[in-house]
Design an enzyme around this catalytic site. Structure first.
Site, short mmCIF file in Angstrom:
data_model
loop_
_atom_site.label_atom_id
_atom_site.label_comp_id
_atom_site.label_asym_id
_atom_site.label_seq_id
_atom_site.Cartn_x
_atom_site.Cartn_y
_atom_site.Cartn_z
N TYR A 167 0.83 -1.21 0.00
CA TYR A 167 0.00 0.00 0.00
C TYR A 167 0.86 1.26 0.00
CZ TYR A 167 -3.38 3.53 1.39
OH TYR A 167 -4.15 4.66 1.43
N LYS A 171 1.33 4.13 -3.12
CA LYS A 171 0.96 5.54 -3.01
C LYS A 171 2.16 6.45 -3.27
CE LYS A 171 -3.42 5.07 -2.23
NZ LYS A 171 -4.41 5.54 -3.22
#
Length: 244
Positions: A167, A171
């Site tokens: 994750y 990002k």
């Protein structure tokens, strides 16, 4: 042909995406809810219409190029251009595991949605955004994407204490997309920025976040409605610029 400002929000049927749609709808935007589940998209659009917001659902799965291209054709045929793109759709599949325990398939699946999906939507929608005199692109990122903060033990414990590779790195890649697209588009009217909504209670984190969707959507709406002299190629939360 509709003459109001149009905004496409991927994953706009729930969470921060839906609240961003609601807030922008209250400002007079025509809302296009991008949802991979047609029924859920229609439900979200109907809910907005009940608040006197001009909204409709568009089937769009960011991991399926055919649906992205079909959505773009529909927007072009119906509206002629696209004023704002909010790349909101995203996944968090790490399950809290440290990097050494992460399965390669999880890393790939995360990037498929959070990075490749965002890239695909941006690339396909860009010709429509270029037709708008006020083109804006908002990429949903996270404070967890900041390499500066992730490498500083003295930084916000909320950020330094989290160490989920898929994750967080996805990002960070989103932020790279923002910077490089902004560089390409610097001589156009388009503004493209990354938004950190903060630790907001959504399905993405099992509703463990302490911020409301109303709070999380505030920076998204601000970046979607930047004035002509607003920033581009930057990373913001509601308090200002975040270090890369």
């Amino acid at each position: 042909m509709n003459t109001s400002k149009t905004v496409l929000i991927t994953g706009g049927n729930k969470g921060i995406g839906f609240e961003s749609a609601r807030q922008l709808g209250k400002l007079g935007f025509t809302i296009l809810i991008g949802s991979r589940d047609q029924f859920k998209g229609q439900e979200a659009a109907a809910s907005l219409k009940n608040e006197n917001i001009d909204a409709e659902a568009i089937t769009l799965d960011v991991t399926n190029l055919d649906t992205i291209q079909s959505a773009a054709k529909r927007i072009e045929d119906q509206y002629g251009s696209l004023d704002v793109l909010i790349n909101n759709a995203g996944v968090n599949l790490d399950r809290g595991l440290p990097p050494s325990q992460l399965e390669l398939t999880v890393l790939r699946d995360t990037y498929e949605t959070n990075v490749f999906g965002m890239f695909s939507v941006t690339k396909v929608m860009l010709p429509l955004i270029k037709k708008s005199p006020i083109g804006r692109i908002v990429n949903l990122s996270s404070g967890l994407a900041s390499l500066t903060l992730n490498n500083d033990p003295k930084s916000d414990a909320e950020k330094y204490g989290v160490n989920v590779l898929a994750y967080m790195s996805s990002k960070t890649a989103v932020n790279a997309l923002t910077v490089l697209f902004a560089r390409e588009l610097k001589d156009t009217a388009i503004k493209i920025n990354s938004a950190d909504p903060g630790y907001t209670a959504t399905d993405l984190n099992g509703h463990t976040g302490y911020r409301t969707v109303e709070q999380g959507a505030s920076i998204v709406v601000k970046l979607a409605t930047l004035p002509n002299d607003g920033s581009t190629g930057s990373f913001f939360d509601e308090t200002g610029v975040i270090p890369w």
